[in-house]
Enzyme design. Structure first.
Site, PDB file in Angstrom:
ATOM      1  N   HIS B 206      38.816  33.040  49.063  1.00 38.62           N
ATOM      2  CA  HIS B 206      39.091  34.395  48.558  1.00 38.62           C
ATOM      3  C   HIS B 206      40.257  35.007  49.329  1.00 38.62           C
ATOM      4  O   HIS B 206      40.418  34.775  50.518  1.00 38.62           O
ATOM      5  CB  HIS B 206      37.845  35.278  48.685  1.00 38.62           C
ATOM      6  CG  HIS B 206      36.754  34.840  47.752  1.00 38.62           C
ATOM      7  ND1 HIS B 206      35.448  35.198  47.909  1.00 38.62           N
ATOM      8  CD2 HIS B 206      36.797  34.067  46.640  1.00 38.62           C
ATOM      9  CE1 HIS B 206      34.717  34.654  46.938  1.00 38.62           C
ATOM     10  NE2 HIS B 206      35.523  33.963  46.160  1.00 38.62           N
ATOM     11  N   PHE B 207      41.055  35.769  48.623  1.00 35.16           N
ATOM     12  CA  PHE B 207      42.245  36.309  49.283  1.00 35.16           C
ATOM     13  C   PHE B 207      42.741  37.550  48.566  1.00 35.16           C
ATOM     14  O   PHE B 207      42.298  37.889  47.461  1.00 35.16           O
ATOM     15  CB  PHE B 207      43.365  35.254  49.315  1.00 35.16           C
ATOM     16  CG  PHE B 207      43.862  34.888  47.931  1.00 35.16           C
ATOM     17  CD1 PHE B 207      44.729  35.711  47.232  1.00 35.16           C
ATOM     18  CD2 PHE B 207      43.443  33.712  47.323  1.00 35.16           C
ATOM     19  CE1 PHE B 207      45.171  35.380  45.961  1.00 35.16           C
ATOM     20  CE2 PHE B 207      43.883  33.379  46.049  1.00 35.16           C
ATOM     21  CZ  PHE B 207      44.741  34.219  45.369  1.00 35.16           C
ATOM     22  N   GLU B 209      46.744  38.856  47.970  1.00 36.26           N
ATOM     23  CA  GLU B 209      48.146  38.517  48.240  1.00 36.26           C
ATOM     24  C   GLU B 209      49.079  39.573  47.692  1.00 36.26           C
ATOM     25  O   GLU B 209      48.987  39.936  46.512  1.00 36.26           O
ATOM     26  CB  GLU B 209      48.516  37.182  47.571  1.00 36.26           C
ATOM     27  CG  GLU B 209      48.229  35.974  48.425  1.00 36.26           C
ATOM     28  CD  GLU B 209      48.833  34.677  47.878  1.00 36.26           C
ATOM     29  OE1 GLU B 209      48.365  33.632  48.317  1.00 36.26           O
ATOM     30  OE2 GLU B 209      49.744  34.710  47.026  1.00 36.26           O
ATOM     31  N   HIS B 328      36.667  33.326  36.500  1.00 28.06           N
ATOM     32  CA  HIS B 328      36.818  31.870  36.630  1.00 28.06           C
ATOM     33  C   HIS B 328      35.503  31.136  36.468  1.00 28.06           C
ATOM     34  O   HIS B 328      35.494  29.957  36.193  1.00 28.06           O
ATOM     35  CB  HIS B 328      37.358  31.516  38.021  1.00 28.06           C
ATOM     36  CG  HIS B 328      38.782  31.880  38.225  1.00 28.06           C
ATOM     37  ND1 HIS B 328      39.355  31.960  39.467  1.00 28.06           N
ATOM     38  CD2 HIS B 328      39.748  32.170  37.333  1.00 28.06           C
ATOM     39  CE1 HIS B 328      40.629  32.285  39.338  1.00 28.06           C
ATOM     40  NE2 HIS B 328      40.882  32.429  38.059  1.00 28.06           N
ATOM     41  N   ASN B 329      34.400  31.797  36.780  1.00 31.57           N
ATOM     42  CA  ASN B 329      33.095  31.144  36.755  1.00 31.57           C
ATOM     43  C   ASN B 329      32.161  31.971  35.880  1.00 31.57           C
ATOM     44  O   ASN B 329      31.657  32.999  36.321  1.00 31.57           O
ATOM     45  CB  ASN B 329      32.482  31.079  38.165  1.00 31.57           C
ATOM     46  CG  ASN B 329      33.221  30.148  39.091  1.00 31.57           C
ATOM     47  OD1 ASN B 329      34.048  29.355  38.660  1.00 31.57           O
ATOM     48  ND2 ASN B 329      32.916  30.229  40.369  1.00 31.57           N
ATOM     49  N   SER B 384      52.249  31.722  42.546  1.00 35.41           N
ATOM     50  CA  SER B 384      51.197  31.926  41.553  1.00 35.41           C
ATOM     51  C   SER B 384      51.897  32.154  40.220  1.00 35.41           C
ATOM     52  O   SER B 384      53.096  32.446  40.183  1.00 35.41           O
ATOM     53  CB  SER B 384      50.341  33.139  41.911  1.00 35.41           C
ATOM     54  OG  SER B 384      49.681  32.925  43.135  1.00 35.41           O
ATOM     55  N   HIS B 403      42.467  27.257  36.461  1.00 37.23           N
ATOM     56  CA  HIS B 403      42.236  28.489  37.228  1.00 37.23           C
ATOM     57  C   HIS B 403      42.970  28.516  38.562  1.00 37.23           C
ATOM     58  O   HIS B 403      42.916  29.500  39.282  1.00 37.23           O
ATOM     59  CB  HIS B 403      40.754  28.707  37.465  1.00 37.23           C
ATOM     60  CG  HIS B 403      40.200  27.970  38.652  1.00 37.23           C
ATOM     61  ND1 HIS B 403      40.370  26.625  38.847  1.00 37.23           N
ATOM     62  CD2 HIS B 403      39.483  28.406  39.716  1.00 37.23           C
ATOM     63  CE1 HIS B 403      39.774  26.261  39.971  1.00 37.23           C
ATOM     64  NE2 HIS B 403      39.230  27.315  40.518  1.00 37.23           N
ATOM     65  N   GLY B 404      43.645  27.427  38.915  1.00 36.77           N
ATOM     66  CA  GLY B 404      44.330  27.413  40.211  1.00 36.77           C
ATOM     67  C   GLY B 404      45.118  26.137  40.354  1.00 36.77           C
ATOM     68  O   GLY B 404      45.379  25.433  39.370  1.00 36.77           O
ATOM     69  N   ALA B 405      45.471  25.817  41.588  1.00 33.04           N
ATOM     70  CA  ALA B 405      46.218  24.588  41.827  1.00 33.04           C
ATOM     71  C   ALA B 405      45.260  23.402  41.934  1.00 33.04           C
ATOM     72  O   ALA B 405      45.594  22.292  41.543  1.00 33.04           O
ATOM     73  CB  ALA B 405      47.037  24.727  43.105  1.00 33.04           C
TER      74      ALA B 405
END
Lengths: 136, 480
Positions: B206-207, B209, B328-329, B384, B403-405
């Site tokens: 979690h972040f 940015e 995402h979930n 991103s 949903h991400g890398a």
């Protein structure tokens, strides 16, 4: 046993452990200590208070997940750190134990949950072994 | 090592594992990846997990693997599975422990050049104002009866109680609150774990940015989303905290107890599921919606505190507006055409993002001409992306993309032989300030731990699932 109570297992995104015990009671206690070694902040725990803990399941695997989830609930929900566990009774469907520890513990790492992924509780010629993965 | 799975190439961006690859599979696995990503993916158990998902009773359409797929527990992370509402199952593990873990993108009225000289002050202020890291407690102090309202109203509760602006809730998936939330199906333990954590970022991946818009790829969509080159934006990644973790824990255990009654046998107990129409299935969905709403309320509270931090550094004129918020979930009931018939299905997105195209009625009216914004965070040192949903997603992936890398290295492997201070300095030299409560927090999330986000984006862009809108570069990172 092999002289150690648990070891850490790698996972691409999460973390797991393999716990050992000469008896099932020892295995369950060591698994709980393995969980806390990952989650609890360093610096030790005083065993000032006793906490009654219990969990239920339908076999040893599900009981282990329930037991570790019980310990995680006390740690994450009530911030209780544990130093040791004394198992009072253990059947395939139920465990009762006393955890000795103290309140006011913060986390080193947030363990979200105990998973059922590749979960294993097995008897070996040298004692009991369990493998558990945690969601972090 | 995982055994060699037979994978056939469909085209440059798609690969398929046929349902006869292993006994018990009810459907194919469709993998969205080119050759080089596939080579990474094959190194761990993620495709085996996608094949396990293909065994779920009532699965309809293929078990989907997004290009960011990586090994999870039970379901892979970056997987999508739709089940028939009438005869299919719901799997709490198919949503995951962090129910409605998601991201929200916030645009500012500042330019990168104005913000960069004060980035250290800003990051320090945000770190002070947004509780993060292990054991942090939120500034949103509520009691148990109010928590039940939060679980029903989600982001709206926050806005109504002074933690936001009227338009915030509108610009979130599902309006920041799913209907059908049942606080009574959320255990007391879950509520107890969640109560002090409302309005906290959490830890792990979690972040928060602070970024700037580096390149615009789709000017029309960017204008509609209010984005322009050089603009400062903020990406927030958080979820339902201990409340969601406990809800999932509770219901995976319940499903494991009940599966025998429904004659369901699965290759991994973390996939535990029950019929959607069963009492347990309905109770889980009610609790899941409540946890999802908690997550939206959580991200809304974080936005509120973020606004305060920006005002303290840049003055009252510094505005922050929510672009959108995606989960995402989650498991959601949606309608798709499957094999020529319109069907209602339950779409499990485990590390996947909804990506509805232009014209869909669930998109805010202001965005309907271009499509739903999708945000794909990369790692903290790279980039991103903002994408827009495309019709291909409706035809092929139940309206979903990545949903991400996607993780490449384990948390322990990436830490080996590295020093947090040195790594922080390297990032600073690249123009990225990082602040974290713990050294491990920085090391575990280093860019090397992740796949190349640009490569992941190429796949969904060329496969016609979502189109590139803008690339974002980090300037200041707060790791939980």
């Amino acid at each position: 046993m092999e002289g150690r109570s648990f070891e850490i297992l790698e996972h691409p995104a999460d973390i797991g452990f393999r716990a050992f015990g000469g008896t099932l009671a020892e295995l369950f206690a060591n698994a709980a200590l393995a969980l806390l070694s990952i989650a609890d902040e360093p610096g030790g725990v005083e065993g000032r208070q006793e906490y009654p803990l219990e969990a239920g399941g339908s076999d040893y695997e599900s009981l282990l997940v329930a037991w570790l989830s019980e310990v995680l609930y006390w740690f994450d929900g009530k911030r209780v750190g544990f130093r040791e566990f004394r198992v009072i009774s253990l059947e395939p469907t139920r465990i009762e134990a006393i955890g000795r520890g103290e309140p006011g513990h913060g986390a080193k790492l947030i363990v979200k949950a105990v998973t059922w992924h590749q979960l294993r509780v097995a008897a070996t010629p040298h004692g009991w072994v369990a493998e558990v993965y945690l969601d972090i | 090592m995982p055994h060699e799975i037979a994978i056939e190439r469909v085209d440059a961006w798609r690969h398929r594992i046929r349902r006869d690859e292993r006994r018990g599979m009810r459907t194919d696995v469709m993998v969205y990846a080119g050759e080089s990503l596939l080579a990474h993916i094959r190194r761990n158990l993620s495709l085996e997990q996608a094949m396990n998902v293909a065994t779920l009773p009532g699965i309809t359409g293929p078990s989907l693997a997004m290009p960011d797929i990586h090994q999870g527990y039970g379901f892979p992370i970056g997987g999508v599975a739709a089940t028939e509402v009438e005869h299919g199952v719901v799997s709490p593990g198919g949503v995951g422990f962090d129910i409605n873990c998601g991201v929200r993108l916030v645009r500012s009225t500042l330019g990168a050049q104005d913000a960069r000289p004060r980035m250290r002050e800003l990051i320090t202020q945000i770190f002070r104002d947004v509780p993060c890291g292990t054991g942090s407690e939120g500034f949103v102090k509520i009691r148990a009866p109010q928590l039940d309202q939060v679980l029903v109203k989600g982001a709206r509760w926050m806005v109504e109680n002074g933690y936001g602006e009227a338009r915030d809730a509108e610009f979130a998936e599902a309006g920041g609150a799913l209907e059908g939330a049942c606080p009574e199906h959320v255990s007391e333990r879950a509520k107890e774990r969640g109560l002090p954590q409302l309005g906290t970022l959490g830890s792990g991946n979690h972040f928060l940015e602070v970024q700037y818009v580096e390149e615009i790829h789709d000017r029309e969509a960017a204008v509609v989303y209010g984005l322009e080159e050089g603009q400062v934006v903020v990406l927030i990644h958080s979820g339902s905290r201990g409340l969601g973790h406990q809800v999932c824990t509770d219901y995976v255990a319940i499903m494991n107890r009940k599966m025998a009654d429904y004659q369901i046998k699965l290759p991994d107990r973390q996939l535990a599921c029950g019929p959607i129409r069963s009492e347990e299935g309905q109770a889980y969905l009610g609790a899941m919606c409540a946890a999802a709403n908690f997550a939206w309320a959580n991200r809304q509270a974080i936005l509120h505190f973020l606004r305060g931090a920006f005002r303290r550094i840049f003055g009252e004129g510094a505005r922050l507006d929510l672009v959108y918020d995606v989960c995402h979930n989650i498991a959601k009931r949606e309608r798709y055409e499957v094999e020529g018939r319109k069907r209602e299905v339950l779409v499990h997105r485990k590390g996947a993002t909804r990506a509805f195209p232009a014209g869909h009625r669930e998109i805010p009216a202001a965005y309907r001409t271009v499509g739903q914004p999708v945000f794909i965070p990369g790692s903290m040192g790279t980039a991103s992306w903002v994408l827009v949903g495309q019709p291909g997603a409706m035809q092929e992936t139940f309206g979903s993309v990545c949903h991400g890398a996607g993780r490449l290295m384990s948390r322990t492997a990436v830490k080996k032989g590295r020093d947090a201070r040195l790594e922080t300095r390297k990032l600073e030299e690249a123009g990225i300030l990082v602040k974290s409560e713990s050294r491990d927090g920085i090391l575990e999330e280093l860019p090397d731990a992740y796949k190349n986000v640009d490569e992941v984006i190429e796949v969904v862009h060329h496969a016609g699932l979502a189109r590139k809108v803008a690339r974002l570069r980090p300037m200041g990172v707060i790791k939980g």
